[in-house]
Design a protein around this motif. Sequence first.
Motif, PDB file in Angstrom:
ATOM      1  N   LYS A   1       0.815  -1.210   0.000  1.00 21.90           N
ATOM      2  CA  LYS A   1       0.000   0.000   0.000  1.00 21.90           C
ATOM      3  C   LYS A   1       0.852   1.265   0.000  1.00 21.90           C
ATOM      4  N   ASN A   2       1.931   1.271   0.756  1.00 16.97           N
ATOM      5  CA  ASN A   2       2.644   2.512   1.037  1.00 16.97           C
ATOM      6  C   ASN A   2       4.032   2.649   0.423  1.00 16.97           C
ATOM      7  N   HIS A   3       4.674   1.548   0.078  1.00 13.92           N
ATOM      8  CA  HIS A   3       6.060   1.607  -0.369  1.00 13.92           C
ATOM      9  C   HIS A   3       6.160   2.253  -1.757  1.00 13.92           C
ATOM     10  N   TRP A   4       7.181   3.083  -1.936  1.00 14.39           N
ATOM     11  CA  TRP A   4       7.335   3.844  -3.180  1.00 14.39           C
ATOM     12  C   TRP A   4       7.365   2.954  -4.420  1.00 14.39           C
ATOM     13  N   TRP A   5       8.017   1.800  -4.334  1.00 11.02           N
ATOM     14  CA  TRP A   5       8.156   0.931  -5.502  1.00 11.02           C
ATOM     15  C   TRP A   5       6.815   0.370  -5.948  1.00 11.02           C
ATOM     16  N   PHE A   6       6.026  -0.136  -5.007  1.00 16.45           N
ATOM     17  CA  PHE A   6       4.715  -0.681  -5.340  1.00 16.45           C
ATOM     18  C   PHE A   6       3.766   0.402  -5.844  1.00 16.45           C
ATOM     19  N   ARG A   7       3.826   1.562  -5.228  1.00 14.88           N
ATOM     20  CA  ARG A   7       2.938   2.653  -5.638  1.00 14.88           C
ATOM     21  C   ARG A   7       3.179   3.058  -7.086  1.00 14.88           C
ATOM     22  N   VAL A   8       4.451   3.184  -7.471  1.00 11.54           N
ATOM     23  CA  VAL A   8       4.754   3.566  -8.847  1.00 11.54           C
ATOM     24  C   VAL A   8       4.457   2.419  -9.799  1.00 11.54           C
ATOM     25  N   ARG A   9       4.735   1.184  -9.402  1.00 13.33           N
ATOM     26  CA  ARG A   9       4.419   0.062 -10.288  1.00 13.33           C
ATOM     27  C   ARG A   9       2.926   0.042 -10.608  1.00 13.33           C
ATOM     28  N   ARG A  10       2.073   0.329  -9.616  1.00 12.80           N
ATOM     29  CA  ARG A  10       0.633   0.403  -9.886  1.00 12.80           C
ATOM     30  C   ARG A  10       0.316   1.511 -10.890  1.00 12.80           C
ATOM     31  N   ASN A  11       0.980   2.653 -10.752  1.00 10.18           N
ATOM     32  CA  ASN A  11       0.778   3.745 -11.706  1.00 10.18           C
ATOM     33  C   ASN A  11       1.152   3.311 -13.119  1.00 10.18           C
ATOM     34  N   ILE A  12       2.261   2.583 -13.226  1.00  6.30           N
ATOM     35  CA  ILE A  12       2.723   2.103 -14.532  1.00  6.30           C
ATOM     36  C   ILE A  12       1.702   1.157 -15.141  1.00  6.30           C
ATOM     37  N   ILE A  13       1.198   0.228 -14.342  1.00  9.34           N
ATOM     38  CA  ILE A  13       0.229  -0.746 -14.852  1.00  9.34           C
ATOM     39  C   ILE A  13      -1.041  -0.049 -15.312  1.00  9.34           C
ATOM     40  N   PHE A  14      -1.542   0.891 -14.521  1.00  9.66           N
ATOM     41  CA  PHE A  14      -2.744   1.637 -14.898  1.00  9.66           C
ATOM     42  C   PHE A  14      -2.529   2.381 -16.208  1.00  9.66           C
ATOM     43  N   SER A  15      -1.351   2.984 -16.367  1.00 12.33           N
ATOM     44  CA  SER A  15      -1.022   3.702 -17.589  1.00 12.33           C
ATOM     45  C   SER A  15      -0.995   2.765 -18.793  1.00 12.33           C
ATOM     46  N   LEU A  16      -0.443   1.565 -18.608  1.00 14.71           N
ATOM     47  CA  LEU A  16      -0.367   0.595 -19.704  1.00 14.71           C
ATOM     48  C   LEU A  16      -1.747   0.076 -20.095  1.00 14.71           C
ATOM     49  N   LEU A  17      -2.609  -0.134 -19.112  1.00 18.11           N
ATOM     50  CA  LEU A  17      -3.970  -0.575 -19.415  1.00 18.11           C
ATOM     51  C   LEU A  17      -4.673   0.446 -20.307  1.00 18.11           C
TER      52      LEU A  17
ATOM     53  N   ASN B   1      11.131   7.576   1.397  1.00 15.94           N
ATOM     54  CA  ASN B   1      10.033   6.926   0.687  1.00 15.94           C
ATOM     55  C   ASN B   1       9.392   7.901  -0.304  1.00 15.94           C
ATOM     56  N   ASN B   2       9.161   9.127   0.129  1.00 15.93           N
ATOM     57  CA  ASN B   2       8.563  10.132  -0.749  1.00 15.93           C
ATOM     58  C   ASN B   2       9.532  10.571  -1.845  1.00 15.93           C
ATOM     59  N   LEU B   3      10.815  10.693  -1.498  1.00 17.70           N
ATOM     60  CA  LEU B   3      11.818  11.091  -2.490  1.00 17.70           C
ATOM     61  C   LEU B   3      11.937  10.046  -3.592  1.00 17.70           C
ATOM     62  N   PHE B   4      12.062   8.791  -3.194  1.00 20.11           N
ATOM     63  CA  PHE B   4      12.188   7.722  -4.188  1.00 20.11           C
ATOM     64  C   PHE B   4      10.915   7.610  -5.039  1.00 20.11           C
ATOM     65  N   TYR B   5       9.771   7.842  -4.415  1.00 15.20           N
ATOM     66  CA  TYR B   5       8.517   7.836  -5.174  1.00 15.20           C
ATOM     67  C   TYR B   5       8.541   8.913  -6.258  1.00 15.20           C
ATOM     68  N   LEU B   6       8.948  10.113  -5.907  1.00 15.19           N
ATOM     69  CA  LEU B   6       8.970  11.211  -6.873  1.00 15.19           C
ATOM     70  C   LEU B   6       9.903  10.911  -8.038  1.00 15.19           C
ATOM     71  N   ILE B   7      11.087  10.345  -7.733  1.00 13.61           N
ATOM     72  CA  ILE B   7      12.058  10.032  -8.786  1.00 13.61           C
ATOM     73  C   ILE B   7      11.531   8.921  -9.698  1.00 13.61           C
ATOM     74  N   PHE B   8      11.050   7.847  -9.094  1.00 11.92           N
ATOM     75  CA  PHE B   8      10.566   6.703  -9.855  1.00 11.92           C
ATOM     76  C   PHE B   8       9.309   7.069 -10.642  1.00 11.92           C
ATOM     77  N   ASN B   9       8.438   7.868 -10.042  1.00 10.48           N
ATOM     78  CA  ASN B   9       7.207   8.257 -10.725  1.00 10.48           C
ATOM     79  C   ASN B   9       7.504   9.179 -11.904  1.00 10.48           C
ATOM     80  N   LEU B  10       8.526  10.023 -11.767  1.00 10.19           N
ATOM     81  CA  LEU B  10       8.951  10.847 -12.897  1.00 10.19           C
ATOM     82  C   LEU B  10       9.400   9.961 -14.051  1.00 10.19           C
ATOM     83  N   GLU B  11      10.170   8.938 -13.723  1.00 15.50           N
ATOM     84  CA  GLU B  11      10.610   7.991 -14.749  1.00 15.50           C
ATOM     85  C   GLU B  11       9.421   7.337 -15.450  1.00 15.50           C
ATOM     86  N   SER B  12       8.379   7.014 -14.684  1.00 12.25           N
ATOM     87  CA  SER B  12       7.225   6.320 -15.264  1.00 12.25           C
ATOM     88  C   SER B  12       6.551   7.154 -16.348  1.00 12.25           C
ATOM     89  N   LYS B  13       6.676   8.475 -16.272  1.00  9.28           N
ATOM     90  CA  LYS B  13       6.101   9.334 -17.311  1.00  9.28           C
ATOM     91  C   LYS B  13       6.820   9.125 -18.636  1.00  9.28           C
TER      92      LYS B  13
END
Length: 246
Positions: free
Chosen positions: A14-30, A213-225
């Motif tokens: 639910k909370n970890h930066w890696w899982f949160r961004v992976r969910r964003n990636i999957i939603f984007s791919l769908l 956790n928030n820093l890594f989320y921001l970096i990884f989520n930027l990559e997902s774009k």
Amino acid sequence: MDRSFYKTYFEVEKNHWWFRVRRNIIFSLLKKYGISKEARIFDFGCGSGYTTGFLQKLGFDVSGADISEEAIEFGKSRGIKNLITASKEGELEFPEGSFDCVLTLDVLEHIKDDVGAIKSIEKSLKPGGIAIITVPAYMWLWGVQDEVSNHYRRYNMKNLLKVINESSNFKIIKKSYFNTFLFPAIAFMRLISKIFGLKERESDFDINNKFLNNLFYLIFNLESKFLKFINFPFGVSILLVLKKKA
């Protein structure tokens, strides 16, 4: 495993930066590959089903299965619907052409017969159906998380594509590494830990620092774009999007 393990892991998902961004990636791919909310989606190796529940809340028709009865029961206790316990590892026990999309998110590395798993995924998809697969990359990055998660292997793009091409007739429509922006830091820590035998962590998810956790989320989520439009040549993980040929 003890029920407390699944409770802890559920919270990590639910909370970890890696899982949160992976969910964003999957939603984007769908969205990118036209998987509508009327499509039948299957989450293969869903664990306790957090991603399944996440997509259900967004209105998708998603079901999931996992070999662990305890994980499935915990997910059900959290209100996640359409979860079942798989009776055979690496096999989707459904009629041919049952699904429009199959998600296989960091699952193949847990399955001894990954070739058989790919064949089963292809069989379960309708013609034109989409499979989204993620796996950890590079055996030289093997670390504590691989040990505690009972992985059989990590992949590189070449040997993963070999498994796909030798076991199925999928059309590969996207192939990319990901978690690339954080790759230098993660690779450095893995190698230092391996060289000096550092085993102070029980898991790579032992990050309770809210700032990091928030820093890594921001970096990884930027990559997902960027991942929507380009393929990365290296990273901590690999992403494949496959289409079943008619």
